[in-house]
Design a protein around this motif. Structure first.
Motif, PDB file in Angstrom:
ATOM      1  N   THR A 112       0.824  -1.222   0.000  1.00  0.00           N
ATOM      2  CA  THR A 112       0.000   0.000   0.000  1.00  0.00           C
ATOM      3  C   THR A 112       0.855   1.268   0.000  1.00  0.00           C
ATOM      4  OG1 THR A 112      -0.134   0.226   2.412  1.00  0.00           O
ATOM      5  CG2 THR A 112      -1.719  -1.264   1.380  1.00  0.00           C
ATOM      6  N   SER A 164      -1.050  -7.769   2.021  1.00  0.00           N
ATOM      7  CA  SER A 164      -2.029  -8.044   0.961  1.00  0.00           C
ATOM      8  C   SER A 164      -3.461  -8.056   1.493  1.00  0.00           C
ATOM      9  CB  SER A 164      -1.722  -9.386   0.285  1.00  0.00           C
ATOM     10  OG  SER A 164      -1.891 -10.450   1.192  1.00  0.00           O
ATOM     11  N   ASP A 165      -3.613  -8.130   2.819  1.00  0.00           N
ATOM     12  CA  ASP A 165      -4.965  -8.088   3.388  1.00  0.00           C
ATOM     13  C   ASP A 165      -5.609  -6.713   3.213  1.00  0.00           C
ATOM     14  OD1 ASP A 165      -4.424  -6.659   6.371  1.00  0.00           O
ATOM     15  OD2 ASP A 165      -2.735  -7.744   5.550  1.00  0.00           O
ATOM     16  N   ILE A 188      -6.553  -5.041   0.858  1.00  0.00           N
ATOM     17  CA  ILE A 188      -6.693  -5.253  -0.565  1.00  0.00           C
ATOM     18  C   ILE A 188      -7.076  -4.004  -1.363  1.00  0.00           C
ATOM     19  CG2 ILE A 188      -9.055  -6.014  -1.231  1.00  0.00           C
ATOM     20  CD1 ILE A 188      -6.357  -8.524  -1.398  1.00  0.00           C
ATOM     21  N   GLU A 189      -7.994  -3.220  -0.825  1.00  0.00           N
ATOM     22  CA  GLU A 189      -8.472  -2.065  -1.626  1.00  0.00           C
ATOM     23  C   GLU A 189      -7.386  -1.025  -1.799  1.00  0.00           C
ATOM     24  OE1 GLU A 189     -10.191  -1.695   2.057  1.00  0.00           O
ATOM     25  OE2 GLU A 189      -9.633  -3.691   1.363  1.00  0.00           O
ATOM     26  N   GLN A 247      -4.165  -1.579  -2.298  1.00  0.00           N
ATOM     27  CA  GLN A 247      -2.938  -2.021  -2.963  1.00  0.00           C
ATOM     28  C   GLN A 247      -2.577  -1.179  -4.181  1.00  0.00           C
ATOM     29  OE1 GLN A 247      -2.463  -6.183  -3.756  1.00  0.00           O
ATOM     30  NE2 GLN A 247      -3.474  -6.706  -1.837  1.00  0.00           N
ATOM     31  N   LYS A 256       3.326 -12.128  -2.823  1.00  0.00           N
ATOM     32  CA  LYS A 256       2.454 -11.200  -2.090  1.00  0.00           C
ATOM     33  C   LYS A 256       2.022 -11.908  -0.823  1.00  0.00           C
ATOM     34  CE  LYS A 256       0.119  -8.688  -5.753  1.00  0.00           C
ATOM     35  NZ  LYS A 256      -1.143  -8.442  -6.440  1.00  0.00           N
ATOM     36  N   SER A 266       0.571 -11.659   3.518  1.00  0.00           N
ATOM     37  CA  SER A 266       0.006 -10.899   4.629  1.00  0.00           C
ATOM     38  C   SER A 266       0.470 -11.540   5.929  1.00  0.00           C
ATOM     39  CB  SER A 266      -1.524 -10.892   4.588  1.00  0.00           C
ATOM     40  OG  SER A 266      -2.020 -10.388   5.825  1.00  0.00           O
TER      41      SER A 266
END
Ligand code: GDP
Ligand code: MG
Length: 175
Positions: free
Chosen positions: A92, A124-125, A127-128, A130, A151, A153
């Motif tokens: 992120t 990676s958790d 997600i929005e 990234q 990738k 988490s």
């Protein structure tokens, strides 16, 4: 307990990308939301079985460039005999992705072995949030060189066992 292979894995990357969390998730299967303070250099070991062989993974966590960086003793002890280096960034945070290049230079300048280098995009958790085209950007940074990319988490554990297993397996096959 004895082992067939011992691999030294070094985790580097910018501060707060989740280096310590990845190590703790993998070795202790645990996660805390608070910042994990890394004092200098620390390592944990985990034994796994690959194709009937016991592989001891010695995983070295580092405190980013937070405090001890730039010291020659840091670089020489951390990179000494490194078999595998994980360069971790935060999926992120673009600035952590852009730092990969600096870490590659650091490896080049400080590591006398020829380690397997693995790029790890963590969190990676989230997600929005990234970044887009992450793999394209990594390719650019590495000048089109071949790279291994995972990738993960550390928070929910996605791909963490897979990451360490896969890299250890690759390395075992090259022994
Ligand atoms: P380090 O400085 O690279 O060692 O990073 P830390 O492991 O201390 O983690 C920094 C912060 O990011 C902490 O608040 C962690 O809880 C959080 N963190 C680490 N990994 C993940 C992850 O996979 N997902 C999420 N959402 N947060 C994470
Ligand atoms: Mg840390």
């Amino acid at each position: 307990m004895s082992f067939d292979y011992l691999f030294k894995i070094v985790i580097i990357g910018s501060a707060n990308v989740g280096k310590t969390s990845l190590m703790i998730r993998y070795v202790d299967d645990n996660f805390t939301v608070s910042k994990q303070t890394t004092i200098g250099i620390d390592f944990k070991t985990k034994d796994i079985e690959i194709d009937g062989k016991i592989v001891r993974l010695q995983i070295w966590d580092t405190a980013g460039q937070e405090i001890y960086r730039n010291s020659i003793s840091f670089s020489s002890s951390v990179y000494k005999n490194a078999d595998i280096i994980l360069i971790v960034f935060d999926l992120t945070k673009e600035e952590s992705l852009n730092k990969i290049d600096d870490f590659l230079n650091e490896i080049e300048n400080n590591c006398r072995t020829n380690p397997l280098i693995v790029i790890v995009g963590n969190k990676s958790d989230l997600i929005e949030e990234q970044l887009e085209n992450v793999e394209e950007k990594i390719k650019e940074i590495l000048n089109g060189d071949k790279f291994i990319f995972f990738k993960t988490s550390a928070k929910d554990g996605t791909n963490v066992n897979e990451l360490f297993y896969e890299i250890a397996k690759r390395f075992t096959e090259n022994q």
